[in-house]
Write a protein that holds these residues in place. Structure first.
Motif, PDB file in Angstrom:
ATOM      1  N   GLU A  98       0.837  -1.201   0.000  1.00 49.23           N
ATOM      2  CA  GLU A  98       0.000   0.000   0.000  1.00 49.23           C
ATOM      3  C   GLU A  98       0.872   1.252   0.000  1.00 49.23           C
ATOM      4  O   GLU A  98       0.557   2.249  -0.664  1.00 49.23           O
ATOM      5  CB  GLU A  98      -0.921  -0.001   1.219  1.00 49.23           C
ATOM      6  N   VAL A  99       1.964   1.203   0.748  1.00 48.62           N
ATOM      7  CA  VAL A  99       2.889   2.333   0.780  1.00 48.62           C
ATOM      8  C   VAL A  99       3.510   2.549  -0.596  1.00 48.62           C
ATOM      9  O   VAL A  99       3.627   3.683  -1.070  1.00 48.62           O
ATOM     10  CB  VAL A  99       3.986   2.105   1.838  1.00 48.62           C
ATOM     11  N   LEU A 100       3.896   1.469  -1.255  1.00 47.35           N
ATOM     12  CA  LEU A 100       4.486   1.584  -2.588  1.00 47.35           C
ATOM     13  C   LEU A 100       3.518   2.238  -3.567  1.00 47.35           C
ATOM     14  O   LEU A 100       3.906   3.108  -4.354  1.00 47.35           O
ATOM     15  CB  LEU A 100       4.895   0.198  -3.102  1.00 47.35           C
ATOM     16  N   CYS A 101       2.261   1.836  -3.519  1.00 48.54           N
ATOM     17  CA  CYS A 101       1.257   2.427  -4.412  1.00 48.54           C
ATOM     18  C   CYS A 101       1.073   3.917  -4.122  1.00 48.54           C
ATOM     19  O   CYS A 101       0.965   4.734  -5.044  1.00 48.54           O
ATOM     20  CB  CYS A 101      -0.075   1.694  -4.262  1.00 48.54           C
ATOM     21  N   GLU A 102       1.048   4.274  -2.844  1.00 47.57           N
ATOM     22  CA  GLU A 102       0.854   5.675  -2.482  1.00 47.57           C
ATOM     23  C   GLU A 102       2.071   6.516  -2.861  1.00 47.57           C
ATOM     24  O   GLU A 102       1.932   7.654  -3.337  1.00 47.57           O
ATOM     25  CB  GLU A 102       0.569   5.792  -0.986  1.00 47.57           C
ATOM     26  N   LEU A 103       3.268   5.978  -2.681  1.00 49.66           N
ATOM     27  CA  LEU A 103       4.468   6.710  -3.084  1.00 49.66           C
ATOM     28  C   LEU A 103       4.498   6.916  -4.594  1.00 49.66           C
ATOM     29  O   LEU A 103       4.908   7.983  -5.077  1.00 49.66           O
ATOM     30  CB  LEU A 103       5.722   5.954  -2.625  1.00 49.66           C
ATOM     31  N   GLU A 104       4.049   5.924  -5.337  1.00 52.68           N
ATOM     32  CA  GLU A 104       3.977   6.079  -6.792  1.00 52.68           C
ATOM     33  C   GLU A 104       2.972   7.166  -7.162  1.00 52.68           C
ATOM     34  O   GLU A 104       3.223   7.993  -8.044  1.00 52.68           O
ATOM     35  CB  GLU A 104       3.579   4.756  -7.444  1.00 52.68           C
ATOM     36  N   ARG A 105       1.832   7.187  -6.468  1.00 56.47           N
ATOM     37  CA  ARG A 105       0.829   8.223  -6.737  1.00 56.47           C
ATOM     38  C   ARG A 105       1.388   9.609  -6.425  1.00 56.47           C
ATOM     39  O   ARG A 105       1.219  10.557  -7.208  1.00 56.47           O
ATOM     40  CB  ARG A 105      -0.429   7.980  -5.894  1.00 56.47           C
ATOM     41  N   LEU A 106       2.065   9.734  -5.290  1.00 55.95           N
ATOM     42  CA  LEU A 106       2.629  11.024  -4.906  1.00 55.95           C
ATOM     43  C   LEU A 106       3.695  11.482  -5.900  1.00 55.95           C
ATOM     44  O   LEU A 106       3.805  12.675  -6.212  1.00 55.95           O
ATOM     45  CB  LEU A 106       3.228  10.931  -3.502  1.00 55.95           C
ATOM     46  N   THR A 107       4.482  10.528  -6.406  1.00 60.98           N
ATOM     47  CA  THR A 107       5.523  10.865  -7.375  1.00 60.98           C
ATOM     48  C   THR A 107       4.910  11.368  -8.674  1.00 60.98           C
ATOM     49  O   THR A 107       5.352  12.373  -9.247  1.00 60.98           O
ATOM     50  CB  THR A 107       6.415   9.640  -7.651  1.00 60.98           C
ATOM     51  N   LEU A 108       3.878  10.687  -9.147  1.00 59.63           N
ATOM     52  CA  LEU A 108       3.193  11.131 -10.365  1.00 59.63           C
ATOM     53  C   LEU A 108       2.535  12.490 -10.153  1.00 59.63           C
ATOM     54  O   LEU A 108       2.565  13.357 -11.033  1.00 59.63           O
ATOM     55  CB  LEU A 108       2.146  10.094 -10.778  1.00 59.63           C
ATOM     56  N   ARG A 109       1.959  12.681  -8.986  1.00 56.37           N
ATOM     57  CA  ARG A 109       1.320  13.965  -8.682  1.00 56.37           C
ATOM     58  C   ARG A 109       2.350  15.088  -8.676  1.00 56.37           C
ATOM     59  O   ARG A 109       2.122  16.166  -9.233  1.00 56.37           O
ATOM     60  CB  ARG A 109       0.619  13.888  -7.325  1.00 56.37           C
ATOM     61  N   ALA A 110       3.499  14.833  -8.046  1.00 55.99           N
ATOM     62  CA  ALA A 110       4.549  15.849  -7.994  1.00 55.99           C
ATOM     63  C   ALA A 110       5.059  16.179  -9.392  1.00 55.99           C
ATOM     64  O   ALA A 110       5.334  17.338  -9.715  1.00 55.99           O
ATOM     65  CB  ALA A 110       5.696  15.364  -7.110  1.00 55.99           C
ATOM     66  N   ARG A 111       5.165  15.168 -10.227  1.00 59.61           N
ATOM     67  CA  ARG A 111       5.689  15.363 -11.582  1.00 59.61           C
ATOM     68  C   ARG A 111       4.823  16.329 -12.381  1.00 59.61           C
ATOM     69  O   ARG A 111       5.323  17.132 -13.169  1.00 59.61           O
ATOM     70  CB  ARG A 111       5.768  14.015 -12.288  1.00 59.61           C
ATOM     71  N   HIS A 112       3.513  16.265 -12.164  1.00 60.69           N
ATOM     72  CA  HIS A 112       2.606  17.067 -12.976  1.00 60.69           C
ATOM     73  C   HIS A 112       2.094  18.317 -12.260  1.00 60.69           C
ATOM     74  O   HIS A 112       1.552  19.210 -12.903  1.00 60.69           O
ATOM     75  CB  HIS A 112       1.413  16.216 -13.409  1.00 60.69           C
ATOM     76  N   ALA A 113       2.260  18.379 -10.942  1.00 62.68           N
ATOM     77  CA  ALA A 113       1.638  19.472 -10.198  1.00 62.68           C
ATOM     78  C   ALA A 113       2.592  20.587  -9.802  1.00 62.68           C
ATOM     79  O   ALA A 113       2.155  21.697  -9.528  1.00 62.68           O
ATOM     80  CB  ALA A 113       0.961  18.923  -8.936  1.00 62.68           C
ATOM     81  N   LEU A 114       3.888  20.321  -9.765  1.00 61.68           N
ATOM     82  CA  LEU A 114       4.821  21.308  -9.234  1.00 61.68           C
ATOM     83  C   LEU A 114       4.767  22.635  -9.982  1.00 61.68           C
ATOM     84  O   LEU A 114       4.886  23.703  -9.384  1.00 61.68           O
ATOM     85  CB  LEU A 114       6.252  20.751  -9.262  1.00 61.68           C
ATOM     86  N   ALA A 115       4.599  22.560 -11.291  1.00 61.15           N
ATOM     87  CA  ALA A 115       4.596  23.793 -12.080  1.00 61.15           C
ATOM     88  C   ALA A 115       3.281  24.558 -11.961  1.00 61.15           C
ATOM     89  O   ALA A 115       3.218  25.740 -12.296  1.00 61.15           O
ATOM     90  CB  ALA A 115       4.867  23.462 -13.548  1.00 61.15           C
ATOM     91  N   LEU A 116       2.241  23.899 -11.476  1.00 69.27           N
ATOM     92  CA  LEU A 116       0.916  24.515 -11.457  1.00 69.27           C
ATOM     93  C   LEU A 116       0.415  24.841 -10.059  1.00 69.27           C
ATOM     94  O   LEU A 116      -0.411  25.730  -9.887  1.00 69.27           O
ATOM     95  CB  LEU A 116      -0.095  23.569 -12.140  1.00 69.27           C
ATOM     96  N   ASP A 117       0.913  24.129  -9.074  1.00 73.75           N
ATOM     97  CA  ASP A 117       0.380  24.249  -7.719  1.00 73.75           C
ATOM     98  C   ASP A 117       1.496  24.662  -6.767  1.00 73.75           C
ATOM     99  O   ASP A 117       2.443  23.912  -6.537  1.00 73.75           O
ATOM    100  CB  ASP A 117      -0.220  22.904  -7.291  1.00 73.75           C
ATOM    101  N   LYS A 118       1.382  25.862  -6.216  1.00 73.12           N
ATOM    102  CA  LYS A 118       2.442  26.361  -5.333  1.00 73.12           C
ATOM    103  C   LYS A 118       2.540  25.561  -4.036  1.00 73.12           C
ATOM    104  O   LYS A 118       3.557  25.615  -3.338  1.00 73.12           O
ATOM    105  CB  LYS A 118       2.199  27.833  -5.004  1.00 73.12           C
ATOM    106  N   ASP A 119       1.492  24.822  -3.707  1.00 74.25           N
ATOM    107  CA  ASP A 119       1.497  24.027  -2.477  1.00 74.25           C
ATOM    108  C   ASP A 119       1.890  22.574  -2.723  1.00 74.25           C
ATOM    109  O   ASP A 119       1.848  21.760  -1.802  1.00 74.25           O
ATOM    110  CB  ASP A 119       0.108  24.063  -1.826  1.00 74.25           C
TER     111      ASP A 119
END
Length: 239
Positions: A98-119
């Motif tokens: 479950e941790v592995l799946c969540e870390l993968e989700r967070l990594t994908l989110r960071a990849r696409h969100a950093l440029a758009l979301d200041k938080d």
């Protein structure tokens, strides 16, 4: 799936006939969480749990088929005062997978969100910290694949020193569950860091990192043919 293909972010559909009262509880619980800023996956989890607890003799809690991004959060109007971020809580996780799946989700989110979301960075750090604490309590932090996943997440939001540390620990983990990609990611990061040191006249530090890089890349060549990625990294280190 057609709705997802045309851009709908999340879909919930009942797979069979449901009990009215149970369905109402599922919907109310889901929207209570989702409209309050909880992500899609956690809102579904809360709704399933509440429905199962109240109507355990009915299979309504499992009737709803859910598609889309589990990390999707409903966009909310900008406020003059930002709401306080909810603490990340993973105490309900029972397995390292479950941790592995969540870390993968967070990594994908960071990849696409950093440029758009200041938080986005604060969000990633908050959740990574909670996951790391959980892994330390459960003893999962010694697994190579867990350490590798933390390294990938840290690298995605530019915590390069932390990423290097996690990748090093992943490759040294006794269970040998880190992937070949972890070696290549670490070699790439060490090569980049060596260039920075060389540019600042720290020749000794740069050479030490390049020696470490060469050792990492050489380990694999004795057992498996070198990939194009590996050859490219070796060429970059040699330069």
């Amino acid at each position: 799936t057609e709705l997802i293909e045309i851009g709908v972010r999340c879909v919930i559909a009942a797979g069979w006939e449901v009990l009215d009262d149970a369905a109402q509880l599922f919907a109310e619980t889901f929207y209570e969480h989702f409209l309050d800023g909880t992500n899609f996956g956690e809102s579904i989890l809360a709704a399933r749990g509440a429905t199962f607890d109240a109507f355990g003799s009915s299979n309504t809690w499992g009737a709803y088929q859910c598609y889309g991004d589990p990390g999707f959060v409903l966009p909310r109007p900008q406020r003059s005062v930002a709401p306080k971020a909810k603490p990340a809580n993973y105490d309900h996780y029972l397995a390292a997978s479950e941790v592995l799946c969540e870390l993968e989700r967070l990594t994908l989110r960071a990849r696409h969100a950093l440029a758009l979301d200041k938080d986005a960075t604060a969000y990633a750090e908050r959740h990574a910290k909670a996951l790391q604490a959980l892994c330390e309590r459960q003893g999962w932090i010694g697994q190579g694949n867990i350490l590798e996943a933390f390294g990938a997440l840290k690298a995605e939001y530019n915590r390069h020193d932390d990423a290097v540390d996690f990748y090093r620990r992943a490759l040294a983990a006794p269970d040998a569950s880190a992937s070949r990609k972890a070696e290549e990611q670490l070699a790439n990061m060490l090569t980049r860091r060596a260039k920075v040191l060389a540019d600042t006249s720290d020749t000794a530090g740069a050479l030490a990192l390049l020696d470490e890089t060469a050792a990492i890349l050489a380990v694999d060549s004795r057992y498996r043919p070198a990939s194009a990625e590996r050859l490219s990294l070796q060429a970059a280190a040699d330069k």
